[in-house]
Scaffold this motif. Sequence first.
Motif, PDB file in Angstrom:
ATOM      1  N   UNK A  20      21.196  18.931 -20.645  1.00  0.00           N
ATOM      2  CA  UNK A  20      20.280  19.093 -19.534  1.00  0.00           C
ATOM      3  C   UNK A  20      19.676  20.355 -19.544  1.00  0.00           C
ATOM      4  N   UNK A  21      18.449  20.020 -19.138  1.00  0.00           N
ATOM      5  CA  UNK A  21      17.475  21.205 -19.281  1.00  0.00           C
ATOM      6  C   UNK A  21      17.879  22.284 -18.130  1.00  0.00           C
ATOM      7  N   UNK A  22      17.694  23.770 -18.780  1.00  0.00           N
ATOM      8  CA  UNK A  22      18.122  24.880 -17.821  1.00  0.00           C
ATOM      9  C   UNK A  22      17.132  24.771 -16.720  1.00  0.00           C
ATOM     10  N   UNK A  23      15.859  24.287 -16.674  1.00  0.00           N
ATOM     11  CA  UNK A  23      15.047  24.294 -15.574  1.00  0.00           C
ATOM     12  C   UNK A  23      15.060  23.359 -14.608  1.00  0.00           C
ATOM     13  N   UNK A  24      16.183  22.585 -14.915  1.00  0.00           N
ATOM     14  CA  UNK A  24      16.289  21.428 -13.770  1.00  0.00           C
ATOM     15  C   UNK A  24      15.598  20.185 -13.928  1.00  0.00           C
ATOM     16  N   UNK A  25      14.790  19.860 -15.123  1.00  0.00           N
ATOM     17  CA  UNK A  25      14.042  18.783 -15.318  1.00  0.00           C
ATOM     18  C   UNK A  25      14.223  18.380 -16.809  1.00  0.00           C
ATOM     19  N   UNK A  26      14.589  16.949 -16.954  1.00  0.00           N
ATOM     20  CA  UNK A  26      14.920  16.466 -18.226  1.00  0.00           C
ATOM     21  C   UNK A  26      16.051  17.117 -19.169  1.00  0.00           C
ATOM     22  N   UNK A  27      15.510  16.968 -20.308  1.00  0.00           N
ATOM     23  CA  UNK A  27      16.819  17.634 -21.276  1.00  0.00           C
ATOM     24  C   UNK A  27      15.965  18.545 -22.289  1.00  0.00           C
ATOM     25  N   UNK A  28      17.009  19.179 -22.945  1.00  0.00           N
ATOM     26  CA  UNK A  28      16.303  20.198 -24.020  1.00  0.00           C
ATOM     27  C   UNK A  28      17.209  20.287 -25.222  1.00  0.00           C
ATOM     28  N   UNK A  29      17.028  21.042 -26.282  1.00  0.00           N
ATOM     29  CA  UNK A  29      17.855  21.179 -27.559  1.00  0.00           C
ATOM     30  C   UNK A  29      18.355  22.783 -27.343  1.00  0.00           C
ATOM     31  N   UNK A  30      19.820  22.592 -27.422  1.00  0.00           N
ATOM     32  CA  UNK A  30      20.337  23.975 -27.724  1.00  0.00           C
ATOM     33  C   UNK A  30      20.792  23.950 -29.203  1.00  0.00           C
ATOM     34  N   UNK A  31      20.462  25.347 -29.645  1.00  0.00           N
ATOM     35  CA  UNK A  31      20.644  25.684 -30.916  1.00  0.00           C
ATOM     36  C   UNK A  31      21.756  26.910 -30.953  1.00  0.00           C
ATOM     37  N   UNK A  32      22.774  26.693 -31.463  1.00  0.00           N
ATOM     38  CA  UNK A  32      23.945  27.777 -31.338  1.00  0.00           C
ATOM     39  C   UNK A  32      24.044  27.921 -32.838  1.00  0.00           C
ATOM     40  N   UNK A  91       8.060  15.605 -29.171  1.00  0.00           N
ATOM     41  CA  UNK A  91       9.572  15.483 -28.961  1.00  0.00           C
ATOM     42  C   UNK A  91       9.658  16.118 -27.596  1.00  0.00           C
ATOM     43  N   UNK A  92      10.546  15.652 -26.591  1.00  0.00           N
ATOM     44  CA  UNK A  92      10.710  16.560 -25.359  1.00  0.00           C
ATOM     45  C   UNK A  92      12.277  16.181 -25.099  1.00  0.00           C
ATOM     46  N   UNK A  93      13.001  15.413 -25.958  1.00  0.00           N
ATOM     47  CA  UNK A  93      14.422  15.312 -26.070  1.00  0.00           C
ATOM     48  C   UNK A  93      14.794  14.419 -24.807  1.00  0.00           C
ATOM     49  N   UNK A  94      14.076  14.031 -23.899  1.00  0.00           N
ATOM     50  CA  UNK A  94      14.430  13.352 -22.609  1.00  0.00           C
ATOM     51  C   UNK A  94      15.159  11.939 -22.794  1.00  0.00           C
TER      52      UNK A  94
END
Length: 262
Positions: free
Chosen positions: A70-82, A41-44
């Motif tokens: 959106x990815x904080x690295x500028x590529x693709x997407x990611x999962x944010x957990x809060x 899984x890469x969430x993209x």
Amino acid sequence: MASLRKTAAALAAAAAVLFAIPPTASAGPAPHNTHGTLVRENFDRLPLGPVTAGRGWTTDAEGGTLTVTPSTTGHGRELRIRTEGNGRAFLVLDDLTLPGNSAWARMRLRVADYPTAPDWAHWTLAEASGSDSPTLVRPLGGQYVPTEKANFFGVGSDLGATGDWTAWKTSSPATAGKWQCVEFHLDATDNRVTVYLDGVEQPDLTVSTNSHGGTEDDFVFPTFDKLKLGWQLYQADPTPSSYDVRLDDIAVSTRRVGGCGA
């Protein structure tokens, strides 16, 4: 002309087969020819916004949320957990079958801040379990150590014969605000957990049947059928009062996935 008609018919048949194949989702059981990969899984391919499930996984949250961003690295997407306070929020692989009850897991991880209070604040990033045993195996977690004024990674367990423990080591500091590639290996031949950070094995963190952080009883794996990845802090009124964790590039496999080298 007959030859051209046959070629055209063959091309049309091939196109029909291709259009009949559904698009591949970003997670879930992988074909047997993907070098042992069970989950990836890469969430993209997931829509941006709050998420409660994906292909092959669900979520478990109380006092916390999971959001595809959106990815904080500028590529693709990611999962944010809060999470707030001692809340929890996990991506849950809840229908696992691990050949030989063993597996490798890899994920990219960024924790904005680790706790600095209360003393000995304990947190979990990964938890594996099975329905045949109460034992919770925590192959990736850690603790705030007040004597060192720092957080350290540790392998741990709870609810089994060896009790509640986290075998943190000062040789594996947990650094806030930094992306890390983390791996762990669950090896049922000796109930062994091995951890790697950015591709480097952390031998001090290794635990096994007779070498762990609990009672004198043997440390024994359950028959794993669930793996939770995310964040949980167990103490009330921690400092800071909320936690931001990012996950990406999750994979579970019968072989080491790799990709964590410098």
